[in-house]
Design an enzyme around this catalytic site. Sequence first.
Site, short mmCIF file in Angstrom:
data_model
loop_
_atom_site.label_atom_id
_atom_site.label_comp_id
_atom_site.label_asym_id
_atom_site.label_seq_id
_atom_site.Cartn_x
_atom_site.Cartn_y
_atom_site.Cartn_z
N SER A 81 -16.29 -2.65 -2.08
CA SER A 81 -15.11 -2.34 -1.30
C SER A 81 -14.58 -3.59 -0.58
CB SER A 81 -15.42 -1.21 -0.32
OG SER A 81 -14.25 -0.64 0.19
N ASP A 200 -13.56 3.72 -5.03
CA ASP A 200 -14.35 2.86 -4.15
C ASP A 200 -15.85 2.94 -4.42
OD1 ASP A 200 -15.71 1.93 -1.66
OD2 ASP A 200 -13.67 1.77 -0.93
#
Length: 319
Positions: A81, A200
């Site tokens: 991320s 993500d």
Amino acid sequence: MKRLAPFMAWLWAANAAALPNGPDALLREHLWRQVTAMPKGERPSVGVVLSAGATRGVAHVGVLQALENAAFPVDVVAGTSAGAVIGAFYSAGVPMPKLWTIREKINLGSGSNYSNIRLVTLVLADRLLDTSNMEKIIHDELGEIQFHQLAKPFGCVAMDLKTGEKIVFRSGPLAPAVRASMNLPGIFEPVVYRHRYLVDGGVVDYVPADVARLLGAEWVVASVTMPDYTTFKPKNVLGMLEQVIDIRGSLLAREQQKLADAVIEPQVGDIEFYATERAGEAMDKGVIAAHSRMPAIQEQYILFTLPRLMRQWRPGANP
């Protein structure tokens, strides 16, 4: 001085456990110079792991700055991320002064078509937002770069929304991999890549120490930007969703960071994921956390390296 090194190393190894604060600074500095002077192939390879964390993750820049200031060797990098974004720029060889300006590019809107109007669209029209701008940012800064062209080996993580699989990127084009790794589920459209629907990576690998090992790291230091979700009271759908992701990430991180040899935890838990106005504060806290942990981390790496260092000093070894 070098003739005394074997004795000093033995003395340090014999007494480090008995001394509350480990070896004194002078001895540590001497051994640190010895360790960092070892050729890359002779000392244990070091992996730096950068966790997820949205705006909190910008603290990784401060951690990297402190590692650089201490001449800490970094051989491979892994991130998820926000950690993937920062890790990609760092692995590409972007100098630290320029990396400090990354806070101007890492926010919910800069890499996506996020805006208050778009958020209303998300809630009322059930249309997810787009993150294609993140690829443009990487292209603008680094060009059409591939993983194998990076200055340091790098890997990042995403999740396949259709299967729940963890997808590790370490080859191919960099931009879509990083975009997928920071693609918050439920807010942004999945990244369609090689017949997968990617979101993500923090959902499945918040602290990708395993990826650093996969890249060849023998010793791993992780920068972990954990949330203190107990202090937040979500005020909207977006905040509620991020709270759930944070809780999930915290549970994962507690186990995953055990795979690291050392952990740095910047005190950024009170920074909400979209509080981009606090990015500079997060960076500063990264420096503070890494600097305060540096003597202990250096000692840990010296201890890990000591057997190889001693082999260099044995009778008949090359000078």
